[in-house]
Structure formats: C-alpha cells, structure tokens
Write a protein that holds these residues in place. Structure first.
Motif, mmCIF file in Angstrom:
data_model
loop_
_atom_site.group_PDB
_atom_site.id
_atom_site.type_symbol
_atom_site.label_atom_id
_atom_site.label_comp_id
_atom_site.label_asym_id
_atom_site.label_seq_id
_atom_site.Cartn_x
_atom_site.Cartn_y
_atom_site.Cartn_z
ATOM 1 N N MET A 1 0.839 -1.180 0.000
ATOM 2 C CA MET A 1 0.000 0.000 0.000
ATOM 3 C C MET A 1 0.883 1.242 0.000
ATOM 4 S SD MET A 1 -2.879 1.201 2.713
ATOM 5 C CE MET A 1 -4.192 0.152 2.186
ATOM 6 N N SER A 2 0.567 2.172 -0.832
ATOM 7 C CA SER A 2 1.357 3.388 -0.949
ATOM 8 C C SER A 2 1.057 4.339 0.215
ATOM 9 C CB SER A 2 1.007 4.066 -2.270
ATOM 10 O OG SER A 2 1.468 5.392 -2.268
ATOM 11 N N THR A 3 2.053 5.109 0.641
ATOM 12 C CA THR A 3 1.829 6.098 1.695
ATOM 13 C C THR A 3 1.060 7.304 1.165
ATOM 14 O OG1 THR A 3 3.946 7.094 1.239
ATOM 15 C CG2 THR A 3 3.868 5.455 3.010
ATOM 16 N N HIS A 4 0.812 7.326 -0.140
ATOM 17 C CA HIS A 4 0.071 8.427 -0.739
ATOM 18 C C HIS A 4 -1.395 8.075 -0.927
ATOM 19 C CE1 HIS A 4 3.778 10.572 -1.278
ATOM 20 N NE2 HIS A 4 4.310 9.509 -1.852
ATOM 21 N N ASP A 5 -1.818 6.962 -0.356
ATOM 22 C CA ASP A 5 -3.209 6.540 -0.446
ATOM 23 C C ASP A 5 -4.066 7.539 0.342
ATOM 24 O OD1 ASP A 5 -5.678 5.395 -0.250
ATOM 25 O OD2 ASP A 5 -4.956 3.434 0.411
ATOM 26 N N PRO A 6 -4.975 8.285 -0.320
ATOM 27 C CA PRO A 6 -5.759 9.305 0.375
ATOM 28 C C PRO A 6 -6.648 8.735 1.481
ATOM 29 C CG PRO A 6 -6.379 9.164 -1.955
ATOM 30 C CD PRO A 6 -5.257 8.224 -1.747
ATOM 31 N N PHE A 7 -7.187 7.546 1.287
ATOM 32 C CA PHE A 7 -8.019 6.954 2.326
ATOM 33 C C PHE A 7 -7.196 6.675 3.566
ATOM 34 C CE2 PHE A 7 -9.625 3.238 4.569
ATOM 35 C CZ PHE A 7 -10.880 3.698 4.924
ATOM 36 N N ARG A 8 -6.021 6.094 3.363
ATOM 37 C CA ARG A 8 -5.147 5.774 4.495
ATOM 38 C C ARG A 8 -4.718 7.045 5.217
ATOM 39 N NH1 ARG A 8 0.851 3.921 4.836
ATOM 40 N NH2 ARG A 8 0.848 2.964 6.865
ATOM 41 N N ARG A 9 -4.364 8.061 4.456
ATOM 42 C CA ARG A 9 -3.938 9.324 5.063
ATOM 43 C C ARG A 9 -5.072 9.931 5.900
ATOM 44 N NH1 ARG A 9 -2.095 13.769 1.116
ATOM 45 N NH2 ARG A 9 -0.818 12.052 0.436
ATOM 46 N N ARG A 10 -6.276 9.911 5.336
ATOM 47 C CA ARG A 10 -7.428 10.461 6.070
ATOM 48 C C ARG A 10 -7.698 9.647 7.340
ATOM 49 N NH1 ARG A 10 -12.631 10.727 2.734
ATOM 50 N NH2 ARG A 10 -11.242 11.903 1.422
ATOM 51 N N PHE A 11 -7.603 8.323 7.192
ATOM 52 C CA PHE A 11 -7.822 7.466 8.360
ATOM 53 C C PHE A 11 -6.810 7.789 9.453
ATOM 54 C CE2 PHE A 11 -6.572 3.692 10.752
ATOM 55 C CZ PHE A 11 -7.772 3.375 11.364
ATOM 56 N N LEU A 12 -5.541 7.935 9.084
ATOM 57 C CA LEU A 12 -4.501 8.222 10.073
ATOM 58 C C LEU A 12 -4.724 9.582 10.738
ATOM 59 C CD1 LEU A 12 -1.374 6.813 8.211
ATOM 60 C CD2 LEU A 12 -2.553 5.826 10.199
ATOM 61 N N VAL A 13 -5.162 10.568 9.961
ATOM 62 C CA VAL A 13 -5.419 11.896 10.526
ATOM 63 C C VAL A 13 -6.578 11.828 11.519
ATOM 64 C CG1 VAL A 13 -6.262 14.212 9.994
ATOM 65 C CG2 VAL A 13 -4.453 13.188 8.595
ATOM 66 N N VAL A 14 -7.660 11.140 11.119
ATOM 67 C CA VAL A 14 -8.830 11.034 12.005
ATOM 68 C C VAL A 14 -8.457 10.249 13.258
ATOM 69 C CG1 VAL A 14 -11.138 10.034 12.224
ATOM 70 C CG2 VAL A 14 -10.513 11.306 10.168
ATOM 71 N N ALA A 15 -7.708 9.177 13.112
ATOM 72 C CA ALA A 15 -7.303 8.377 14.272
ATOM 73 C C ALA A 15 -6.433 9.199 15.217
ATOM 74 C CB ALA A 15 -6.564 7.125 13.803
ATOM 75 N N ALA A 16 -5.524 9.996 14.679
ATOM 76 C CA ALA A 16 -4.657 10.830 15.514
ATOM 77 C C ALA A 16 -5.473 11.888 16.246
ATOM 78 C CB ALA A 16 -3.578 11.486 14.647
ATOM 79 N N MET A 17 -6.437 12.487 15.541
ATOM 80 C CA MET A 17 -7.280 13.513 16.178
ATOM 81 C C MET A 17 -8.135 12.894 17.272
ATOM 82 S SD MET A 17 -8.339 15.708 12.805
ATOM 83 C CE MET A 17 -9.590 16.630 13.621
ATOM 84 N N ALA A 18 -8.686 11.724 17.021
ATOM 85 C CA ALA A 18 -9.519 11.055 18.027
ATOM 86 C C ALA A 18 -8.691 10.690 19.248
ATOM 87 C CB ALA A 18 -10.167 9.813 17.415
ATOM 88 N N THR A 19 -7.497 10.222 19.030
ATOM 89 C CA THR A 19 -6.615 9.855 20.137
ATOM 90 C C THR A 19 -6.260 11.092 20.966
ATOM 91 O OG1 THR A 19 -5.717 8.031 18.854
ATOM 92 C CG2 THR A 19 -4.419 8.767 20.727
ATOM 93 N N ALA A 20 -6.004 12.196 20.304
ATOM 94 C CA ALA A 20 -5.649 13.430 21.010
ATOM 95 C C ALA A 20 -6.843 13.990 21.775
ATOM 96 C CB ALA A 20 -5.127 14.465 20.013
ATOM 97 N N ALA A 21 -8.043 13.828 21.236
ATOM 98 C CA ALA A 21 -9.235 14.411 21.850
ATOM 99 C C ALA A 21 -9.795 13.565 22.978
ATOM 100 C CB ALA A 21 -10.312 14.625 20.783
ATOM 101 N N LEU A 22 -9.466 12.299 23.027
ATOM 102 C CA LEU A 22 -10.065 11.396 24.016
ATOM 103 C C LEU A 22 -9.857 11.846 25.464
ATOM 104 C CD1 LEU A 22 -11.720 8.852 24.397
ATOM 105 C CD2 LEU A 22 -9.578 7.542 24.409
ATOM 106 N N PRO A 23 -8.625 12.174 25.887
ATOM 107 C CA PRO A 23 -8.464 12.596 27.288
ATOM 108 C C PRO A 23 -9.284 13.839 27.622
ATOM 109 C CG PRO A 23 -6.336 12.168 26.263
ATOM 110 C CD PRO A 23 -7.357 12.122 25.174
ATOM 111 N N ILE A 24 -9.398 14.752 26.692
ATOM 112 C CA ILE A 24 -10.177 15.975 26.927
ATOM 113 C C ILE A 24 -11.652 15.619 27.068
ATOM 114 C CG2 ILE A 24 -10.894 18.173 25.905
ATOM 115 C CD1 ILE A 24 -8.098 18.178 24.498
ATOM 116 N N ALA A 25 -12.143 14.766 26.188
ATOM 117 C CA ALA A 25 -13.550 14.375 26.233
ATOM 118 C C ALA A 25 -13.873 13.658 27.537
ATOM 119 C CB ALA A 25 -13.881 13.488 25.038
ATOM 120 N N LEU A 26 -12.980 12.766 27.963
ATOM 121 C CA LEU A 26 -13.224 12.034 29.209
ATOM 122 C C LEU A 26 -13.245 12.973 30.409
ATOM 123 C CD1 LEU A 26 -11.091 8.817 28.608
ATOM 124 C CD2 LEU A 26 -13.580 9.041 28.556
ATOM 125 N N ARG A 27 -12.445 14.034 30.351
ATOM 126 C CA ARG A 27 -12.418 14.998 31.449
ATOM 127 C C ARG A 27 -13.685 15.847 31.461
ATOM 128 N NH1 ARG A 27 -7.656 18.465 30.809
ATOM 129 N NH2 ARG A 27 -6.671 16.495 30.371
#
Ligand code: SF4
Length: 105
Positions: A1-27
């Motif tokens: 799989m290429s690192t330029h795959d737009p679906f993969r890139r979007r998935f990684l961005v959304v996953a990173a944002m969700a991971t970053a937001a989780l502690p704030i949401a739980l608080r």
C-alpha cells in the motif's frame, strides 16, 4: 500500500485527532453531567429542613461532626455532584446536611 493513499492518510489523521481528543472528552463528560443538574437552592424546603449548608464548616446543627461533608457521605455521587436525597439537584462537595451518613470504605 502506498503512503500516498488518500483513504489511508485520512484514516490516520482522524485516528490521531480522536486519540488526542479522548483525554479531553473524558475529562469534560463528568463536568457536563454536573452542569446538567441544577445547584440545590438553599431555600429548598427539604434542604432547609435538613440544615443543608454549602460549606460544612458553617454547619450549626447539633449532629454535625467535624470532617463530615458531602464528599464522604454515602448519598453523594462525586462524578455528578448529585445527592440521592435531592433528586435533580447537585450539592456542594464541601456541603453538609443532617442526613449525612458515612460513605462505606
Ligand atoms: Fe450532602 Fe449527604 Fe446531605 Fe446529601 S445527604 S446533602 S450528600 S451530607
């Protein structure tokens, strides 16, 4: 799989944002729940009858024991500020009333 795959890139961005937001949401969730409950008015008839005060240190009732407060009362739910005796209201963690009962250890 290429690192330029737009679906993969979007998935990684959304996953990173969700991971970053989780502690704030739980608080924020408990605070949002506490905000949903109205603060117990001091002129509430039941509060008056039980001698409820927002600051346990100002309790004047004969049954008051130093060190007792809503925080260590079995009727208090810390996550929401709710008291089982005052449905729909939140009480002060540092408050007290004559129905205080020690929270089991
Ligand atoms: Fe606070 Fe307990 Fe009285 Fe509720 S019953 S107001 S938690 S001291």
């Amino acid at each position: 799989m290429s690192t330029h795959d737009p679906f993969r890139r979007r998935f990684l961005v959304v996953a990173a944002m969700a991971t970053a937001a989780l502690p704030i949401a739980l608080r924020l969730i408990p605070e949002a729940r506490a905000a949903a409950l109205a603060k117990l008015p001091l002129d509430n008839p039941q509060a008056k009858a039980l001698g409820y005060v927002e600051d346990a240190g100002k309790a004047t009732a004969a049954g008051y024991k130093p060190g007792s407060s809503c925080t260590n009362c079995q009727f208090f739910t810390a996550a929401t500020g709710a008291c089982a005796l005052f449905a729909g209201f939140s009480v002060s963690p540092g408050g007290w009333c004559s129905a205080w009962s020690k929270k089991p250890a």
